[in-house]
Design an enzyme around this catalytic site. Structure first.
Site, short mmCIF file in Angstrom:
data_model
loop_
_atom_site.label_atom_id
_atom_site.label_comp_id
_atom_site.label_asym_id
_atom_site.label_seq_id
_atom_site.Cartn_x
_atom_site.Cartn_y
_atom_site.Cartn_z
N ILE A 161 33.00 29.62 11.86
CA ILE A 161 30.93 29.28 12.95
C ILE A 161 31.13 30.15 13.97
O ILE A 161 30.70 30.96 14.47
CB ILE A 161 30.54 28.08 11.86
CG1 ILE A 161 30.29 27.64 11.12
CG2 ILE A 161 29.24 27.88 13.24
CD1 ILE A 161 29.47 26.45 11.47
N THR A 239 25.95 23.03 17.58
CA THR A 239 25.65 22.70 15.85
C THR A 239 25.99 22.24 15.37
O THR A 239 26.68 22.71 14.50
CB THR A 239 25.53 24.72 15.64
OG1 THR A 239 26.55 25.44 16.03
CG2 THR A 239 24.29 25.32 16.50
N ARG A 241 28.88 19.02 16.46
CA ARG A 241 28.31 17.49 16.12
C ARG A 241 28.02 16.91 17.10
O ARG A 241 28.19 17.51 18.32
CB ARG A 241 29.13 17.03 15.01
CG ARG A 241 29.67 17.10 13.58
CD ARG A 241 28.65 17.00 12.86
NE ARG A 241 29.35 16.66 11.82
CZ ARG A 241 28.50 17.42 10.64
NH1 ARG A 241 28.02 18.76 11.45
NH2 ARG A 241 29.32 18.04 9.20
N GLU A 270 22.72 10.22 14.37
CA GLU A 270 21.83 10.40 14.47
C GLU A 270 21.52 10.32 12.93
O GLU A 270 22.14 9.85 11.67
CB GLU A 270 21.73 12.64 14.30
CG GLU A 270 22.40 12.57 13.09
CD GLU A 270 23.16 14.22 12.87
OE1 GLU A 270 22.81 15.12 13.80
OE2 GLU A 270 23.27 14.92 12.08
N HIS A 288 19.06 19.20 12.88
CA HIS A 288 20.14 19.40 12.32
C HIS A 288 20.10 19.86 10.70
O HIS A 288 19.46 20.17 9.86
CB HIS A 288 21.21 18.33 11.90
CG HIS A 288 22.64 18.24 11.39
ND1 HIS A 288 23.74 17.21 10.84
CD2 HIS A 288 22.86 19.35 10.58
CE1 HIS A 288 23.96 18.05 10.84
NE2 HIS A 288 24.34 19.46 10.81
N GLY A 290 21.04 23.25 10.61
CA GLY A 290 22.08 24.86 11.11
C GLY A 290 22.25 25.55 9.86
O GLY A 290 21.90 26.76 8.90
N SER A 291 22.12 24.29 8.19
CA SER A 291 22.43 25.17 7.47
C SER A 291 21.33 25.68 5.94
O SER A 291 21.57 25.83 4.94
CB SER A 291 23.85 24.62 6.19
OG SER A 291 23.13 23.21 6.26
C1 DGY Z 1 27.92 20.72 7.41
O1 DGY Z 1 28.69 21.41 6.34
O2 DGY Z 1 29.12 19.93 8.10
C2 DGY Z 1 26.66 20.61 7.96
O3 DGY Z 1 26.95 20.07 9.45
C3 DGY Z 1 25.57 19.91 7.53
O4 DGY Z 1 24.79 21.21 7.79
#
Ligand code: DGY
Length: 322
Positions: A161, A239, A241, A270, A288, A290-291
């Site tokens: 990432i 993005t 933790r 969270e 949260h 991100g994905s």
């Molecule tokens: C993960 O996959 O660890 C992400 O934080 C979830 O989107």
């Protein structure tokens, strides 16, 4: 008689395509109402199951893993992060665990850039001004923010990432600095400047984007002492933790103006968010996500199933982490 399908618990409501495949190939216990199970319920629901798809919202610490039903042989977490599962305890119990690397890289990197731009250019304040019908007029000094293009971006954790964020940031003519456990080969560095010590990275980071995993070593990494190493007016993006950040220290630095802004997609504890962030106009906050794209969440679910399919067919799990 055809062999019976493995029994699978899916702890959260998953995308329709993932659910359809789980139903087709497993005797699947689904959660269409998306109720959040506590650990006791989770363990009860796992009774008689061969495997489970679990999520970062499911806490499987060492004590819980010890109490997993003997029928459970494999867990696939619908995430790349795995700090919610005690892997050593799973290993000791002989429970295989997989995660979902790669497929969420691009979506998460997109959100890191979104946070960086939104925090620097005061997107939340501007949006609120328009919605609340308080926008007076264009003004030479109205809504001034931090310039992004050409600045230095510090990336802590240059894995998949982090590298994807660097690729995007180069389009903004940013100079990339990074710190990582190991230095990347030149082909992956692409000119990024390596700092063996994370502290040395901080001093070069007009923007700092966090991409390291949450471990006991990275817990509260960004504390008051390290924030003081950032250039005045820096912008912090997370993005990864929430646990990597000392919230009280970050809130104080945002409140005093020592940092210009922060863009946060993840929070310690969270969905609880330290209330100190909520009144800060220079904190841009997301839940949260991100994905959270249709494509990515399908791919994450499929990756869970690919791993479980392999396990129950007696093949190695492609993304086994325990
Ligand atoms: C993960 O996959 O660890 C992400 O934080 C979830 O989107």
């Amino acid at each position: 008689m055809p062999p019976s399908k493995p029994r699978l618990l899916v702890t959260r409501h998953v995308p329709a395509n993932v659910e359809a495949r789980a139903r087709r190939d497993y005797d699947a216990g689904l959660n269409p109402s998306d109720r959040l199970y506590d650990t006791a319920e989770l363990l009860a629901l796992m009774q008689g199951c061969d495997g489970a798809i679990v999520c970062p919202t499911d806490r499987l610490d060492a004590a819980a893993v010890k109490r997993l039903p003997g029928s459970i042989k494999a867990l696939a977490t619908f995430s790349v992060g795995h700090e919610h599962i005690d892997l050593a305890a799973c290993k000791a119990r002989g429970v295989a665990v997989s995660n979902t690397p790669d497929v969420l890289t691009e979506a998460t990197a997109d959100v890191a850039i979104l946070l960086m731009l939104a925090a620097a250019r005061r997107a939340h304040e501007g949006e609120r001004l328009v919605r609340e019908r308080k926008w007076g007029s264009w003004a030479p000094t109205g809504m001034l923010g931090v310039h992004v293009s050409g600045k230095r971006l510090g990336i802590l954790g240059m894995g998949r990432i982090g590298q994807a964020v660097a690729r995007r940031a180069r389009a903004f003519d940013m100079t990339i600095h990074y710190s990582n456990r190991v230095r990347l080969p030149a082909a992956l560095e692409q000119g990024a400047i390596f700092h063996a010590e994370p502290e040395a990275l901080l001093a070069q980071s007009d923007f700092l984007s966090l991409h390291c995993p949450a471990t006991p070593e990275t817990r509260r990494f960004l504390d008051a002492r390290r924030i003081a190493l950032l250039p005045p007016g820096a912008v912090v993006v997370n993005t990864a933790r929430g646990a990597i950040v000392d919230d009280e220290a970050l809130i104080a630095a945002l409140g005093s103006g020592r940092l210009a802004a922060a863009g946060l997609d993840v929070f310690d504890g969270e969905p609880q968010v330290n209330p100190g962030y909520l009144d800060l106009d220079n904190a841009f906050l997301l839940p949260h996500v991100g994905s959270a794209t249709h494509e990515t969440r399908d791919a994450m679910g499929f990756r869970c199933l690919d791993n479980l399919d392999a396990f129950f067919a007696g093949r190695p799990m492609p993304h086994r982490i325990a």
